[in-house]
Design a protein around this motif. Structure first.
Motif, short mmCIF file in Angstrom:
data_model
loop_
_atom_site.label_atom_id
_atom_site.label_comp_id
_atom_site.label_asym_id
_atom_site.label_seq_id
_atom_site.Cartn_x
_atom_site.Cartn_y
_atom_site.Cartn_z
N LYS A 5 0.85 -1.33 0.23
CA LYS A 5 -0.06 0.17 0.08
C LYS A 5 0.95 1.40 -0.11
CE LYS A 5 -4.17 -1.92 1.78
NZ LYS A 5 -5.01 -2.26 2.94
N ILE A 8 2.15 1.74 -3.61
CA ILE A 8 0.79 2.30 -4.55
C ILE A 8 0.63 3.94 -4.00
CG2 ILE A 8 -1.74 2.14 -4.50
CD1 ILE A 8 -1.27 -0.79 -3.99
N LEU A 19 -4.11 5.70 -11.40
CA LEU A 19 -4.34 4.88 -10.16
C LEU A 19 -5.67 5.13 -9.34
CD1 LEU A 19 -0.92 4.62 -8.20
CD2 LEU A 19 -2.53 2.85 -8.74
N VAL A 25 -6.01 0.10 -8.34
CA VAL A 25 -5.26 0.09 -7.10
C VAL A 25 -5.44 -1.41 -6.74
CG1 VAL A 25 -5.50 0.48 -4.71
CG2 VAL A 25 -6.10 2.31 -6.58
#
Lengths: 131, 186
Positions: A5, A8, A19, A25
């Motif tokens: 995470k 990301i 994204l 995601v």
């Protein structure tokens, strides 16, 4: 927040607008999870390092043999070249040039004494001072 | 662990124990680098062996401007790429414009049979990427190298590394998304 995470999030911070979609995601999360896992390398045998050392030592020995071969071949070549050139110029050994200075025995003795003194000086004075 | 500089100077003096230590310290790195590019088991060991023999021959030219591991990884990467070229292995080219389209739309029989939720599916997709993309992805995400280090290994400018990384991740993402939407339709 786990590492994926965070990755990301980093991508989002880099203004990666694609994204924003949830599906993106999710896909990125799966990709990063897989990429973060140690991939399985094809295993190497346990004696891998030993086998390389053996190859290196063999190569070294072979190179050493070639080195000696080159050294001996070089000396042999020089001797052959010397003989060929002596034959070609019809060289005859003649010490006639020594006849002219045969009466200067004092000069020979001086020469020998001079060299001996120089050697002694070098050993006793020059080497010690340079150390 | 012995410092790189000490280890290298010992190897250069002909200390075989030091070279064995160098091999042991870096064999995992080399094996991974080669495995990522070449999947054939029969060639793998030979290539790794050649890499270390090259390391031994070229060690005198190593100037410590990078980490020893980065330098060894560079040799491994270039050797593996040269091997692929020599064996005329099929290398998907990054410059191929149609590659992305083909990659995202095309589905191999193995892919059809594979469970799309499994990690192995994504792993197989990574394997299908051009080697430049694959190596950049793994060096960045798995080995935690930065753009400069990856650039040194692959011989690419840091900007290109960043670009390849971005594109590789996006290609994979598009492929996974395309698969997911296909499954939803079915």
């Amino acid at each position: 927040m786990n590492i994926n995470k965070e990755e990301i999030k980093k991508l989002l911070e880099e203004d990666n607008s694609s994204l924003i979609e949830h599906a993106d995601v999710d896909a990125f999360s799966r990709i990063l999870t897989v990429l973060g896992k140690e991939d399985e390398a094809i295993p190497l045998p346990t004696n891998f390092s030993e086998s390389i050392i053996k190859i290196v030592l063999k190569k070294r020995a072979r190179e050493g043999r070639w080195g000696w071969f080159g050294y001996i071949a070089g000396i042999a070549g020089l001797v052959i070249a010397l003989i060929v050139s002596l034959v070609l110029v019809d060289f005859k050994l003649d010490f006639g040039f020594l006849k002219g200075i045969s009466s200067y025995s004092g000069l020979f003795l001086f020469g020998i004494a001079f060299i001996v003194i120089l050697n002694i000086l070098e050993k006793k004075i020059i080497r010690i001072s340079s150390e | 662990m012995i410092e790189d500089q000490v280890l290298v100077s010992r190897v250069l003096r002909g200390d075989m124990e030091a070279f064995q230590l160098l091999i042991k310290e870096h064999e995992r790195l080399v094996s991974h680098m080669v495995s990522r590019l070449i999947k054939q088991r029969e060639d793998h060991e030979e290539i790794c062996q050649d890499v270390f023999l090259k390391v031994y021959d070229k060690l005198g030219a190593f100037t410590f401007q990078s980490k020893l591991s980065t330098w060894i990884a560079t040799i491994a990467y270039r050797h593996a790429i040269n091997f692929m070229r020599k064996k005329r292995m099929l290398i998907a080219e990054v410059s191929d414009e149609k590659f992305v389209e083909r990659f995202v739309d095309h589905q191999t029989p193995e892919e059809i049979l594979m469970d799309k939720d499994q990690d192995s599916y994504i792993k197989s997709l990574i394997d299908l990427l051009p080697p430049q993309y694959k190596i950049v992805l793994t060096l960045f995400h798995l080995d935690g190298m930065n753009y400069e280090e990856i650039g040194e290994i692959t011989g690419m400018p840091a900007g290109t590394v960043k670009n390849y990384l971005f594109r590789a991740r996006n290609i994979l993402k598009d492929k996974i998304k395309a698969q997911t939407s296909k499954e939803e339709i079915l």
